[in-house]
Design a protein around this motif. Structure first.
Motif, PDB file in Angstrom:
ATOM      1  N   ASN A  94       0.936  -1.181  -0.050  1.00 32.26           N
ATOM      2  CA  ASN A  94       0.216  -0.091   0.128  1.00 32.26           C
ATOM      3  C   ASN A  94       0.863   1.103  -0.056  1.00 32.26           C
ATOM      4  OD1 ASN A  94      -2.261   1.509   0.136  1.00 32.26           O
ATOM      5  ND2 ASN A  94      -2.638   1.437   2.241  1.00 32.26           N
ATOM      6  N   SER A  95       0.438   2.316  -0.716  1.00 35.09           N
ATOM      7  CA  SER A  95       1.041   3.561  -0.904  1.00 35.09           C
ATOM      8  C   SER A  95       0.190   4.609  -1.310  1.00 35.09           C
ATOM      9  CB  SER A  95       2.488   3.362  -1.856  1.00 35.09           C
ATOM     10  OG  SER A  95       1.665   2.971  -3.104  1.00 35.09           O
ATOM     11  N   LEU A 150     -13.092   3.790   0.001  1.00 39.68           N
ATOM     12  CA  LEU A 150     -14.029   3.755   1.310  1.00 39.68           C
ATOM     13  C   LEU A 150     -13.001   3.811   2.537  1.00 39.68           C
ATOM     14  CD1 LEU A 150     -16.910   4.035   2.457  1.00 39.68           C
ATOM     15  CD2 LEU A 150     -16.742   1.419   2.626  1.00 39.68           C
ATOM     16  N   PHE A 151     -12.185   3.106   2.570  1.00 41.95           N
ATOM     17  CA  PHE A 151     -11.405   2.781   3.734  1.00 41.95           C
ATOM     18  C   PHE A 151      -9.918   3.442   3.475  1.00 41.95           C
ATOM     19  CE2 PHE A 151     -14.210  -1.192   3.815  1.00 41.95           C
ATOM     20  CZ  PHE A 151     -14.759  -0.804   4.923  1.00 41.95           C
ATOM     21  N   GLU A 282      -1.681  -5.596  -1.345  1.00 34.73           N
ATOM     22  CA  GLU A 282      -1.753  -5.489   0.011  1.00 34.73           C
ATOM     23  C   GLU A 282      -3.267  -5.208   0.468  1.00 34.73           C
ATOM     24  OE1 GLU A 282       0.956  -4.073   3.716  1.00 34.73           O
ATOM     25  OE2 GLU A 282       0.162  -2.415   2.490  1.00 34.73           O
ATOM     26  N   GLU A 283      -3.778  -4.265   0.048  1.00 35.15           N
ATOM     27  CA  GLU A 283      -5.280  -3.803   0.033  1.00 35.15           C
ATOM     28  C   GLU A 283      -6.093  -5.098  -0.483  1.00 35.15           C
ATOM     29  OE1 GLU A 283      -5.411   1.038  -0.162  1.00 35.15           O
ATOM     30  OE2 GLU A 283      -4.439  -0.084  -1.841  1.00 35.15           O
ATOM     31  N   PHE A 284      -5.655  -5.685  -1.657  1.00 42.59           N
ATOM     32  CA  PHE A 284      -6.598  -6.561  -2.118  1.00 42.59           C
ATOM     33  C   PHE A 284      -6.694  -7.953  -0.981  1.00 42.59           C
ATOM     34  CE2 PHE A 284      -6.886 -10.790  -4.784  1.00 42.59           C
ATOM     35  CZ  PHE A 284      -8.021 -10.446  -5.570  1.00 42.59           C
ATOM     36  N   GLN A 285      -5.464  -8.142  -0.308  1.00 42.18           N
ATOM     37  CA  GLN A 285      -5.525  -9.094   0.611  1.00 42.18           C
ATOM     38  C   GLN A 285      -6.573  -8.555   1.716  1.00 42.18           C
ATOM     39  OE1 GLN A 285      -1.286  -9.209   0.948  1.00 42.18           O
ATOM     40  NE2 GLN A 285      -1.130 -11.383   0.308  1.00 42.18           N
ATOM     41  N   ASP A 286      -6.295  -7.473   2.189  1.00 43.52           N
ATOM     42  CA  ASP A 286      -7.176  -6.993   3.304  1.00 43.52           C
ATOM     43  C   ASP A 286      -8.694  -7.181   2.757  1.00 43.52           C
ATOM     44  OD1 ASP A 286      -4.826  -6.448   4.851  1.00 43.52           O
ATOM     45  OD2 ASP A 286      -4.750  -4.272   4.081  1.00 43.52           O
ATOM     46  N   GLU A 292     -14.511 -11.981   3.926  1.00 41.25           N
ATOM     47  CA  GLU A 292     -14.768 -13.257   4.411  1.00 41.25           C
ATOM     48  C   GLU A 292     -15.215 -12.905   5.901  1.00 41.25           C
ATOM     49  OE1 GLU A 292     -12.710 -16.806   3.533  1.00 41.25           O
ATOM     50  OE2 GLU A 292     -10.895 -15.456   2.831  1.00 41.25           O
ATOM     51  N   LYS A 293     -14.854 -12.142   6.614  1.00 38.13           N
ATOM     52  CA  LYS A 293     -15.162 -12.054   7.985  1.00 38.13           C
ATOM     53  C   LYS A 293     -16.652 -11.520   8.028  1.00 38.13           C
ATOM     54  CE  LYS A 293     -14.381  -8.572  11.863  1.00 38.13           C
ATOM     55  NZ  LYS A 293     -13.772  -7.329  12.405  1.00 38.13           N
ATOM     56  N   HIS A 294     -17.063 -10.573   7.248  1.00 37.44           N
ATOM     57  CA  HIS A 294     -18.311 -10.234   7.185  1.00 37.44           C
ATOM     58  C   HIS A 294     -19.323 -11.038   6.222  1.00 37.44           C
ATOM     59  CE1 HIS A 294     -17.469  -6.698   9.584  1.00 37.44           C
ATOM     60  NE2 HIS A 294     -16.407  -6.579   8.881  1.00 37.44           N
ATOM     61  N   LYS A 295     -18.672 -12.000   5.599  1.00 41.76           N
ATOM     62  CA  LYS A 295     -19.408 -12.826   4.214  1.00 41.76           C
ATOM     63  C   LYS A 295     -20.349 -11.991   3.382  1.00 41.76           C
ATOM     64  CE  LYS A 295     -18.185 -17.018   5.905  1.00 41.76           C
ATOM     65  NZ  LYS A 295     -17.006 -16.524   6.553  1.00 41.76           N
TER      66      LYS A 295
END
Length: 329
Positions: A94-95, A150-151, A282-286, A292-295
């Motif tokens: 990320n940059s 968004l983030f 890195e953001e793609f992995q995040d 997955e966490k929020h399905k």
């Protein structure tokens, strides 16, 4: 192998569906048997950037499939692994902005609208098990773009109010779902009553016509963050609705690119205007960890076969979709 290819003519007239030479795996690369591939607005632009006198180019930037072959020196995956392919090449960490040499899959390299593709192993990640092939195939580019806007750029937090003019695109529907997952309030606009109703069903808190007087319609609302993707047609309305010191993040323009603003009103309002595009690996992995966490499931409008490419491109060109469009391969 079968593929959708651009060749011989400028623009969409150069799009063909035909047999194409199957690619050969190279060192540090993997060969993926594509199961599904998603369409993006970019697929309407690439045929104009790729010139008629250049070698044929397989189209498509989104895809998911099964590892069919692993090149020498590539050890991240094994044959048979189910994977999703990020559309970004050369932006690993990320940059503030993409590094020199950053490219988006498909132009200059061959894309995903084919039975097979060869890609660097470092842009591939394991497919979220809960997603269908159709959902995984339309995920990468739009979800990554939404996540960074968004983030990373928008810095949204629980309790913020986020406004999304022109709801209906795959990216904005990801923004809607991501924002609701972290406890934000979401306002959407659309010229289509049907799209407004669908957005409310997906969790939007307020939906108003794009052509309405936003300040009148939203007198009781305070907009902290606005994601602007339309361009000239709505930009000044967007600037007029966010709170003093609020933020606009923009990553596209479906109408004219050039806008005119009252710069004095802008700096007196202490507004923030931020550009965004795609995202790092890195953001793609995040992003994958977040969904997955929020399905979270993509909003899938419809799918086509590769042989139905003309209908698919027309469907996208006319903005008939609410959510993502995909090819089943």
């Amino acid at each position: 192998m079968k593929a959708i290819v651009h060749e011989g003519k400028e623009g969409l007239e150069g799009i063909t569906y035909r047999n194409f030479e199957e690619p050969t795996v190279e060192p540090k690369m993997v060969k993926v048997k594509i199961k599904a591939a998603g369409m993006n607005r970019r697929d309407l632009i690439v045929p104009h950037r790729h010139k008629a006198d250049q070698p044929p180019l397989v189209q498509g930037s989104d895809g998911a499939g099964v590892i069919a072959e692993v090149g020498e020196g590539a050890g991240k995956f094994a044959v048979g692994d189910e994977v999703v392919i990020s559309a970004g090449i050369g932006w690993n960490e990320n940059s503030a902005a993409p590094p020199p040499g950053f490219e988006i899959l498909c132009l200059p390299d061959h894309g995903t609208f084919a039975e097979y593709i060869i890609v660097p192993e470092d842009i591939v990640e394991k497919k979220p098990a809960y997603l269908s092939w159709e959902e995984a195939g339309v995920l990468p580019l739009a979800a990554l773009t939404a996540y960074r806007a968004l983030f990373t750029r928008g810095q949204v937090k629980a309790g913020d109010t986020v406004m999304l003019p022109g709801i209906g695109s795959g990216v904005l529907l990801f923004v809607l779902r991501f924002a609701k997952a972290v406890g934000a309030r979401v306002i959407v606009t659309s010229r289509s009553e049907e799209k407004r109703a669908k957005a409310l069903e997906l969790g939007a808190d307020v939906a108003i016509p794009t052509e309405a007087d936003w300040n009148e319609e939203l007198q009781e609302e305070t907009v902290d963050l606005l994601i602007e993707t339309i361009g000239r047609a709505t930009f000044n309305k967007s600037l007029g609705i966010i709170k003093k010191g609020g933020t606009i993040v923009t990553f596209g323009a479906t109408t004219e690119d050039e806008v005119t603003i009252d710069i004095r009103s802008f700096f007196y309002g202490q507004y923030n205007l931020l550009g965004s595009t795609m995202g790092s690996h890195e953001e793609f992995q995040d992003m994958l960890a977040f969904i997955e966490k929020h399905k979270i499931h993509p909003v899938l409008d419809r799918t086509f076969s590769l042989s139905e490419h003309k209908e698919a491109y027309e469907y996208l060109h006319n903005s008939m979709n609410f959510g993502k469009i995909g090819f089943i391969i």
